[in-house]
Design an enzyme around this catalytic site. Structure first.
Site, PDB file in Angstrom:
ATOM      1  N   LYS A  43       0.840  -1.212   0.000  1.00  0.00           N
ATOM      2  CA  LYS A  43       0.000   0.000   0.000  1.00  0.00           C
ATOM      3  C   LYS A  43       0.867   1.250   0.000  1.00  0.00           C
ATOM      4  CE  LYS A  43      -2.130   2.090   4.052  1.00  0.00           C
ATOM      5  NZ  LYS A  43      -1.197   3.112   4.230  1.00  0.00           N
ATOM      6  N   CYS A  88      -4.545   7.913   9.267  1.00  0.00           N
ATOM      7  CA  CYS A  88      -4.889   7.352  10.573  1.00  0.00           C
ATOM      8  C   CYS A  88      -4.597   8.314  11.712  1.00  0.00           C
ATOM      9  CB  CYS A  88      -4.121   6.055  10.777  1.00  0.00           C
ATOM     10  SG  CYS A  88      -4.743   4.762   9.724  1.00  0.00           S
ATOM     11  N   VAL A 136       8.165   6.309  16.676  1.00  0.00           N
ATOM     12  CA  VAL A 136       7.823   7.001  15.425  1.00  0.00           C
ATOM     13  C   VAL A 136       6.598   7.907  15.608  1.00  0.00           C
ATOM     14  CG1 VAL A 136       7.235   6.714  12.981  1.00  0.00           C
ATOM     15  CG2 VAL A 136       8.844   5.132  14.076  1.00  0.00           C
TER      16      VAL A 136
END
Ligand code: EPZ
Length: 443
Positions: free
Chosen positions: A29, A127, A340
């Site tokens: 993706k 997200c 992250v």
């Protein structure tokens, strides 16, 4: 991001049954969407193979079409043909309708500025796992000579009447998106660009391979510095996308958590070595074959682990969420330091309600202090196992967190209803069909 709680958007799961069988993963993706944007750089046709049928692909296709580009997706065979001979500026209102649906529109900036002299980028979705600012992207574009106008309430207007010019750029953090932004903008800029502090994820290197096929000149030094020599024009490409290592690892974690056995056709070893080491240390078994990787739980106890996420070649942040579910079944105390994203443990709350023991900390529980040290983010988790999970109603929070909830529901005893399930379609092609193929009891 909102989730329509229609009947269609709820998956009923009867858990407690090991997942077993074969499924197939296609291209990543996080490369495919960028490769589709790269096609915009050249008049003519580009052909991308191994493309999964996921919502991110339809969002990018729609966005390309709004700009006059012809996109033809043969979903069955996973081939997308993109003819970017004709490109025009899309209607701002039309582009706005796609705002909030993906992070990809920001990457249209460089290609559109090269082709048309200007670009309008809607406000971004993606997200909800942290602030996810775009400051590095905009700074990069400014350094390359673009004028960035944030006046528009719903997006950003970018212009470069004199074209983009090569520049020296340093990223304060090795951002995947900002690295791709620079590559896509610098390949046709006038002169040389040096990008230091860049990210070098395999998906980025596959994008570099595509750009090289198109005629770009890009090299990368051992210290993660890209050097891009601008060329006058590029041509269309034909490319097979590298496999989705995040999807492959998600199914591997599902095999571990449910004590199952899954052959992930299409998965490859080189980009998964870090994950495979961790999988083995926890007690999972795998067998690497020419056409994929078989992952299974060999029986007995799983072992706890101390782990932290990092940029490549570290342990990917996107592998973290599914693996945490498997760690709830390991025998002892595991730690996970997320370096992250500042806010990627929200998904653990429903796990706790299902019976998991997970505690979150603001401290850096890892070998190195990260950017989130001394800040107010609960970015470390301690997971104590094994804890039996019990099925319940769960609301999907984000793509990877949602898949993790699905794994938890499949691991749990008793029924669960997973709400907002369509969010998972963004990145997991036909996951319902794959679950059926693995013998999951879903409806
Ligand atoms: C890509 O997001 C992926 N998305 C993410 O996958 C992945 O988690 C991430 O890279 C890290 O590997 C796509 O490729 C579409 P970043 P990206 O820029 O590019 C901060 C998934 O589930 N940052 O590397 O948006 C940022 O807030 C998704 O498939 C800034 O501060 O990620 C984050 O803390 C989720 N300013 C860190 O850098 C900026 O301008 C890394 O983000 C840009 C980023």
């Amino acid at each position: 991001m909102g989730t329509a709680d229609s009947k269609k958007d709820v998956l009923h799961v009867e858990g407690g049954k090991p997942l077993s069988g074969t499924i197939k993963v296609r291209g990543a993706k996080n490369l495919v969407s960028k490769a589709m944007v790269a096609a915009l750089l050249a008049p003519g046709t580009s052909v991308l193979k191994n493309v999964p049928e996921i919502r991110d692909v339809s969002v990018v296709s729609d966005l390309l079409r709004l700009h006059g580009v012809d996109v033809n997706f043969d979903g069955e065979n996973g081939i997308v043909a993109i003819d970017a001979t004709k490109v025009y500026l899309a209607d701002v209102a039309d582009v706005d309708t796609l705002s909030g649906s993906s992070r990809i529109p920001i990457l249209f900036s460089g290609p559109l500025v090269h082709r048309l002299g200007e670009a309008f980028i809607p406000s971004l979705g993606g997200c909800n796992i942290g602030g996810r600012p775009i400051d590095f992207h905009l700074e990069t574009l400014r350094k390359l000579g673009a004028k960035v106008d944030k006046e528009h309430t719903d997006g950003v207007h970018i212009t470069a009447p004199d074209g983009l010019k090569g520049a020296k750029i340093h990223l304060p953090y090795p951002s995947v998106g900002a690295t791709e932004q620079t590559l896509l903008a610098a390949v046709l800029a006038d002169g040389r660009t040096e990008l230091s502090g860049a990210a070098t994820e395999p998906e980025i290197m596959d994008l570099v391979a595509i750009l090289q096929k198109m005629g770009a000149i890009i090299s990368v030094d051992v210290d993660r510095t890209f050097r891009i020599e601008g060329v006058k024009e590029l041509k269309g490409y034909t490319h097979t996308a590298l496999p989705d290592r995040i999807e492959a690892a998600s199914w591997a974690s599902a095999a571990l958590a449910t004590r199952g056995d899954i052959f992930v056709k299409g998965a490859t070893q080189p980009d998964m070595t870090t994950f495979l080491n961790v999988f083995r240390k926890i007690g999972g078994e795998f067998d690497i074959r020419d056409n994929g990787i078989r992952f299974w739980h060999p029986g007995g106890d799983l072992h706890p682990i101390a782990l932290e996420t990092d940029v490549h070649p570290g342990f990917m942040t996107d592998w973290q969420q599914p693996l945490v579910v498997a760690l709830t079944q390991a025998n002892g105390l595991s730690t996970m330091h997320e370096t992250v994203y500042e806010n990627r443990f929200g998904f653990t709350e429903p796990l706790i309600e299902m019976g998991a023991t997970v505690q979150l900390y603001r401290e850096c529980l890892g070998a190195l202090p990260c950017r989130f040290q001394q800040r107010n983010f609960k970015h470390s988790a301690v997971i104590f196992g094994p804890t039996p999970l019990t099925g319940r109603d769960i609301e999907v929070p984000d793509l990877r967190g949602g898949f993790s909830h699905l794994i938890a529901a499949l691991t749990a005893n008793g029924p669960s209803n997973v709400h907002g399930i369509s969010l998972i379609d963004r990145g997991y092609a036909d996951f319902r069909g794959k679950l059926f193929a693995l013998g999951a009891k879903i409806g």
